[in-house]
Design a protein around this motif. Structure first.
Motif, PDB file in Angstrom:
ATOM      1  N   THR A  59      12.935  19.621  16.911  1.00  0.00           N
ATOM      2  CA  THR A  59      12.599  18.202  16.963  1.00  0.00           C
ATOM      3  C   THR A  59      13.795  17.296  16.720  1.00  0.00           C
ATOM      4  OG1 THR A  59      12.045  18.106  14.600  1.00  0.00           O
ATOM      5  CG2 THR A  59      10.268  18.711  16.117  1.00  0.00           C
ATOM      6  N   LEU A 103       8.850  27.372  23.633  1.00  0.00           N
ATOM      7  CA  LEU A 103       9.168  25.943  23.556  1.00  0.00           C
ATOM      8  C   LEU A 103       8.870  25.196  24.845  1.00  0.00           C
ATOM      9  CD1 LEU A 103      12.507  25.703  21.530  1.00  0.00           C
ATOM     10  CD2 LEU A 103      10.304  24.674  20.956  1.00  0.00           C
ATOM     11  N   GLN A 104       9.155  25.806  25.981  1.00  0.00           N
ATOM     12  CA  GLN A 104       9.016  25.102  27.255  1.00  0.00           C
ATOM     13  C   GLN A 104       7.565  24.838  27.626  1.00  0.00           C
ATOM     14  OE1 GLN A 104      11.585  23.761  28.887  1.00  0.00           O
ATOM     15  NE2 GLN A 104      12.832  24.531  27.176  1.00  0.00           N
ATOM     16  N   ARG A 105       6.658  25.714  27.216  1.00  0.00           N
ATOM     17  CA  ARG A 105       5.262  25.550  27.637  1.00  0.00           C
ATOM     18  C   ARG A 105       4.364  24.937  26.565  1.00  0.00           C
ATOM     19  NH1 ARG A 105       5.613  31.282  27.044  1.00  0.00           N
ATOM     20  NH2 ARG A 105       4.141  32.142  25.506  1.00  0.00           N
ATOM     21  N   GLU A 106       4.880  24.726  25.356  1.00  0.00           N
ATOM     22  CA  GLU A 106       4.096  24.111  24.289  1.00  0.00           C
ATOM     23  C   GLU A 106       4.664  22.735  23.965  1.00  0.00           C
ATOM     24  OE1 GLU A 106       1.395  25.238  23.126  1.00  0.00           O
ATOM     25  OE2 GLU A 106       1.424  27.329  23.840  1.00  0.00           O
ATOM     26  N   ARG A 107       3.804  21.725  24.034  1.00  0.00           N
ATOM     27  CA  ARG A 107       4.263  20.355  23.793  1.00  0.00           C
ATOM     28  C   ARG A 107       4.277  19.995  22.315  1.00  0.00           C
ATOM     29  NH1 ARG A 107       1.143  16.866  28.545  1.00  0.00           N
ATOM     30  NH2 ARG A 107       2.066  17.963  30.338  1.00  0.00           N
ATOM     31  N   GLN A 108       3.354  20.568  21.566  1.00  0.00           N
ATOM     32  CA  GLN A 108       3.256  20.249  20.146  1.00  0.00           C
ATOM     33  C   GLN A 108       4.196  21.160  19.361  1.00  0.00           C
ATOM     34  OE1 GLN A 108       1.445  17.814  18.809  1.00  0.00           O
ATOM     35  NE2 GLN A 108       0.520  17.147  20.723  1.00  0.00           N
ATOM     36  N   HIS A 109       5.458  20.779  19.273  1.00  0.00           N
ATOM     37  CA  HIS A 109       6.444  21.665  18.677  1.00  0.00           C
ATOM     38  C   HIS A 109       6.230  21.866  17.179  1.00  0.00           C
ATOM     39  CE1 HIS A 109       9.496  20.966  22.196  1.00  0.00           C
ATOM     40  NE2 HIS A 109       8.452  21.688  22.531  1.00  0.00           N
TER      41      HIS A 109
END
Length: 281
Positions: A59, A103-109
């Motif tokens: 983030t 990381l690339q496919r999940e928006r809620q890091h």
């Protein structure tokens, strides 16, 4: 011995309590013939520190120091960048590799970091307690990590948070894996029965109309562990009384933090008392 400051802001006071509890754990570790017992308790601080480091990576936040952890940031950096780490760091490196891959496919890091680290922390705890050589302590810790994983997934469901699918990380838990993963369903099924199956009979006593089910569950989980730890009193020697003593210390540490947080938030005495855990003694 270091003590708490007479006057301190709540956040500072909470950090001081973390430092004192972690220092007590390390003293027991140095003196105990079963150091892995204290290691299992210290994982809470080290995984919290690693989680903060991971959030800084995904983030762009600045990393912050975590009270109670003694691991240098350079160690976390190595776990993030490579799988070539010492055996004691494998769980951290595996979690980091899993996060990088998703990381690339999940928006809620933030949720990604939280869920992955909770799963791998649970696996790490099982590996650490395996070194203790006590079926009783292994059973206590297994119950603890299963219930805590279930609580984390239930919170996702109750708050409509996106759930990160990492079911394979729970393969070590056998048939309990299905009970745990079932708590993440968005339909919000009767979650009390799965918690009973996971080792928390008192879950059935929670009313369907309970306004704070996750908070009540968390307290009941701690109280259940206190009940199990009391069995260590009947053992004269070995890791069981050490684990029971450290759990009792953890309860007191947790209760003090709850009181400080409640007073700082201006909660009435009755509301604070509702969250206080059963004392081990």
């Amino acid at each position: 011995e270091q003590g708490l400051a007479d006057t301190a802001e709540p956040f500072t006071l909470a950090n001081q309590m973390d430092e004192l509890f972690a220092a007590a754990l390390r003293r027991v570790r140095r003196a105990s013939p079963s150091p892995a017992v204290a290691d299992a308790f210290l994982l809470e601080f080290e995984w919290r520190a690693f989680r903060c480091y991971l959030r800084s990576q995904v983030t762009d936040r600045e990393p912050v120091a975590v009270a109670g952890s003694e691991t240098p940031e350079a160690v976390w950096e190595r776990c993030w960048n490579t799988a070539d780490v010492d055996p004691g760091l494998w769980s951290y490196a595996q979690a980091a590799r899993r996060i990088r891959a998703m990381l690339q496919r999940e928006r809620q890091h933030d949720r990604l970091v939280d869920e992955v680290t909770e799963a791998y922390k649970a696996r790490h705890a099982m590996h650490v307690v395996g070194r203790v050589g006590s079926p009783a302590v292994t059973a206590w810790v297994t119950t603890w990590v299963k219930l805590r994983l279930g609580l984390d997934l239930l919170r996702c469901s109750l708050n409509n948070w996106p759930h990160i699918r990492i079911a394979d990380a729970l393969d070590d838990f056998g048939v309990a894996k299905h009970e745990i993963m079932g708590l993440a369903t968005p339909e919000r099924p009767d979650w009390r029965t799965p918690f009973r199956h996971l080792g928390l009979p008192a879950a059935e006593t929670i009313a369907e109309t309970e306004a704070r089910p996750a908070a009540v569950l968390e307290r009941l989980i701690d109280d259940r562990m206190t009940e199990l730890a009391r069995g260590g009193r009947r053992v004269a020697f070995g890791p069981e009384p050490v684990a029971a003593f450290l759990w009792g210390l953890r309860v007191e540490w947790r209760n003090l933090k709850l009181i400080v947080a409640g007073v700082a938030a201006g909660l009435p005495r009755e509301a604070i008392a509702e969250d206080i855990r059963q004392s081990y003694v």
